[in-house]
Design a protein around this motif. Sequence first.
Motif, PDB file in Angstrom:
ATOM      1  N   LYS A 258     -32.898  -1.210  16.043  1.00 38.91           N
ATOM      2  CA  LYS A 258     -31.996  -1.959  16.906  1.00 38.91           C
ATOM      3  C   LYS A 258     -32.654  -2.157  18.271  1.00 38.91           C
ATOM      4  CE  LYS A 258     -27.286  -1.835  18.788  1.00 38.91           C
ATOM      5  NZ  LYS A 258     -26.049  -1.032  18.933  1.00 38.91           N
ATOM      6  N   GLU A 259     -32.447  -3.299  18.853  1.00 42.20           N
ATOM      7  CA  GLU A 259     -32.976  -3.720  20.148  1.00 42.20           C
ATOM      8  C   GLU A 259     -34.400  -4.257  20.063  1.00 42.20           C
ATOM      9  OE1 GLU A 259     -32.799  -0.640  23.081  1.00 42.20           O
ATOM     10  OE2 GLU A 259     -30.616  -0.700  23.257  1.00 42.20           O
TER      11      GLU A 259
ATOM     12  N   ARG B 196     -31.743  -7.385  29.639  1.00 42.01           N
ATOM     13  CA  ARG B 196     -33.122  -7.565  30.103  1.00 42.01           C
ATOM     14  C   ARG B 196     -34.039  -7.544  28.895  1.00 42.01           C
ATOM     15  NH1 ARG B 196     -36.834  -3.955  34.326  1.00 42.01           N
ATOM     16  NH2 ARG B 196     -38.665  -5.334  34.197  1.00 42.01           N
ATOM     17  N   GLN B 197     -35.052  -8.411  28.931  1.00 40.56           N
ATOM     18  CA  GLN B 197     -35.967  -8.517  27.802  1.00 40.56           C
ATOM     19  C   GLN B 197     -37.384  -8.135  28.226  1.00 40.56           C
ATOM     20  OE1 GLN B 197     -37.384 -12.423  25.863  1.00 40.56           O
ATOM     21  NE2 GLN B 197     -35.727 -11.770  24.478  1.00 40.56           N
ATOM     22  N   PHE B 198     -38.029  -7.313  27.387  1.00 40.61           N
ATOM     23  CA  PHE B 198     -39.435  -6.971  27.553  1.00 40.61           C
ATOM     24  C   PHE B 198     -40.183  -7.541  26.352  1.00 40.61           C
ATOM     25  CE2 PHE B 198     -36.827  -3.654  29.387  1.00 40.61           C
ATOM     26  CZ  PHE B 198     -37.365  -3.480  30.661  1.00 40.61           C
ATOM     27  N   LYS B 199     -41.241  -8.314  26.582  1.00 38.78           N
ATOM     28  CA  LYS B 199     -41.962  -8.888  25.455  1.00 38.78           C
ATOM     29  C   LYS B 199     -43.431  -9.082  25.814  1.00 38.78           C
ATOM     30  CE  LYS B 199     -40.664 -13.663  26.664  1.00 38.78           C
ATOM     31  NZ  LYS B 199     -40.069 -14.918  26.164  1.00 38.78           N
TER      32      LYS B 199
ATOM     33  N   PHE C 149     -43.490  -3.055  30.307  1.00 41.52           N
ATOM     34  CA  PHE C 149     -43.574  -3.344  28.876  1.00 41.52           C
ATOM     35  C   PHE C 149     -44.146  -2.144  28.125  1.00 41.52           C
ATOM     36  CE2 PHE C 149     -46.111  -4.675  25.198  1.00 41.52           C
ATOM     37  CZ  PHE C 149     -45.111  -5.215  24.407  1.00 41.52           C
ATOM     38  N   PHE C 150     -45.184  -1.530  28.667  1.00 46.50           N
ATOM     39  CA  PHE C 150     -45.803  -0.399  27.976  1.00 46.50           C
ATOM     40  C   PHE C 150     -44.838   0.780  27.872  1.00 46.50           C
ATOM     41  CE2 PHE C 150     -48.400   3.533  28.039  1.00 46.50           C
ATOM     42  CZ  PHE C 150     -49.055   3.377  26.830  1.00 46.50           C
ATOM     43  N   ASP C 151     -44.184   1.133  28.987  1.00 48.27           N
ATOM     44  CA  ASP C 151     -43.306   2.312  28.998  1.00 48.27           C
ATOM     45  C   ASP C 151     -41.984   2.068  28.276  1.00 48.27           C
ATOM     46  OD1 ASP C 151     -45.175   3.722  30.446  1.00 48.27           O
ATOM     47  OD2 ASP C 151     -44.183   3.440  32.385  1.00 48.27           O
ATOM     48  N   LYS C 152     -41.338   0.938  28.574  1.00 45.89           N
ATOM     49  CA  LYS C 152     -39.966   0.727  28.126  1.00 45.89           C
ATOM     50  C   LYS C 152     -39.858   0.003  26.796  1.00 45.89           C
ATOM     51  CE  LYS C 152     -38.338   0.761  32.893  1.00 45.89           C
ATOM     52  NZ  LYS C 152     -37.702   0.005  34.005  1.00 45.89           N
ATOM     53  N   ALA C 153     -40.947  -0.590  26.360  1.00 48.35           N
ATOM     54  CA  ALA C 153     -40.906  -1.298  25.074  1.00 48.35           C
ATOM     55  C   ALA C 153     -41.873  -0.658  24.071  1.00 48.35           C
ATOM     56  CB  ALA C 153     -41.228  -2.779  25.267  1.00 48.35           C
ATOM     57  N   LEU C 154     -43.169  -0.759  24.318  1.00 46.07           N
ATOM     58  CA  LEU C 154     -44.142  -0.323  23.311  1.00 46.07           C
ATOM     59  C   LEU C 154     -44.094   1.187  23.077  1.00 46.07           C
ATOM     60  CD1 LEU C 154     -46.350  -1.273  21.401  1.00 46.07           C
ATOM     61  CD2 LEU C 154     -48.007  -0.979  23.258  1.00 46.07           C
ATOM     62  N   THR C 155     -44.184   1.981  24.132  1.00 46.79           N
ATOM     63  CA  THR C 155     -44.156   3.441  23.970  1.00 46.79           C
ATOM     64  C   THR C 155     -42.820   3.908  23.429  1.00 46.79           C
ATOM     65  OG1 THR C 155     -45.760   3.764  25.757  1.00 46.79           O
ATOM     66  CG2 THR C 155     -44.399   5.648  25.150  1.00 46.79           C
ATOM     67  N   ARG C 156     -41.728   3.362  23.943  1.00 51.48           N
ATOM     68  CA  ARG C 156     -40.392   3.757  23.490  1.00 51.48           C
ATOM     69  C   ARG C 156     -40.199   3.413  22.010  1.00 51.48           C
ATOM     70  NH1 ARG C 156     -36.078   4.376  26.860  1.00 51.48           N
ATOM     71  NH2 ARG C 156     -37.721   4.817  28.390  1.00 51.48           N
ATOM     72  N   TYR C 157     -40.740   2.271  21.600  1.00 53.47           N
ATOM     73  CA  TYR C 157     -40.656   1.861  20.199  1.00 53.47           C
ATOM     74  C   TYR C 157     -41.375   2.871  19.305  1.00 53.47           C
ATOM     75  CZ  TYR C 157     -41.481  -0.983  16.003  1.00 53.47           C
ATOM     76  OH  TYR C 157     -41.551  -1.433  14.713  1.00 53.47           O
ATOM     77  N   ILE C 158     -42.587   3.249  19.684  1.00 52.65           N
ATOM     78  CA  ILE C 158     -43.365   4.211  18.892  1.00 52.65           C
ATOM     79  C   ILE C 158     -42.645   5.553  18.828  1.00 52.65           C
ATOM     80  CG2 ILE C 158     -45.548   5.473  18.763  1.00 52.65           C
ATOM     81  CD1 ILE C 158     -46.820   2.997  20.199  1.00 52.65           C
TER      82      ILE C 158
END
Length: 368
Positions: free
Chosen positions: A55-56, A86-89, A113-122
Amino acid sequence: MERTGTLYDFAEHETETSFRAYIEELIEDREEPVRALTVISERTPKELFDEYPLKEYSVSIEDQEIFTSGRLIREIEGESYEGGSRQFKDNFFIVSHSEEKLYTIFTVSDKDFFDKALTRYIETLPSEITGSFLSSEDLRRLIQNFDNRVNGNLVVKKAVLKSTGEDTQIEYHEDKPYYEVFNEASTNDLYVDKIELTVHNTGTAFQFFVSRNGATRYIRGSSDLYFNVLLNSLASFISDKGELFQDRDREYGSRDTDPIKIQYEEGSITGVEENKRLIKALKGLKRTSVTVYHDNPYMHASVLDFDDGTSVDVYLTSDSDISIIPGFNASKKSLSRICDQINKGFLEGEVKAEEEQERDFDDYFSAA
């Protein structure tokens, strides 16, 4: 700055030289460093990304000749954001290492993007993919290994040291030899949380960053030093740590245990107050519950990780080591988190396998 092009523009990069030249151009064009996380993954990250939609998050990913490329979008809803969200892409890349099951996932993008999207996703994915912490001594050996393979002086641009169990943080913003920073940390019961270095007095410029959670930044200079020297060395360290936490859970119906210990110099842990300090450190671990069975004269607590159901028993019964007994469910990811928290929140020590003959099962579960 939004990168031009689409996910499928990278197919022409069929050699490492071409791909790395492209990354160097991106760094210059976007005025952002490579931001990366090196992880252990039981399957390829692409398989996990494809299998576990979250999700998200929206992710598209494709294998290229020598790397994997992807695009990640995270949409966060909240009243605090203008328009209610808010969108990070941005795009990201995955490269594999010679070490089995080791991958570096990176982007040339901003910190958000690195902290809130990519790292959080992993971090949100199942325990099949995990990073591993590096102690101050691990970081020292990693940097020393790098220093031995380059010409020139390796100098600290910035370092963050923290005190174990406290909120105290010390930052350095001056040029100094890296070993002075680590010596000060060791002398003053501090740990090195992150460090940025540059190579001086050499024809090959290089500036990079590395942290105890396996995150790196390639800021400027030689891509060969980053991909071939630093990342490959980091992958070896993380692989060794991962093997220590591999297959430690206890089988149902068995009394056999495969414990881990964090070892210190003799006499490092003295007094009942240390039991309480260790309990406080464990309770500082996010997304877990801690049950304390004894805090005097020895310490025995149980930790349950809500992320994946890992359970461990933690014992402090001597002045020189902490014993960690994995339960029936115990993932590498969680064991690494727990050991890292003890190192940061209590006292840094050497994490190692405990020899079977030192204690048997009943020694850990004796009556009060």
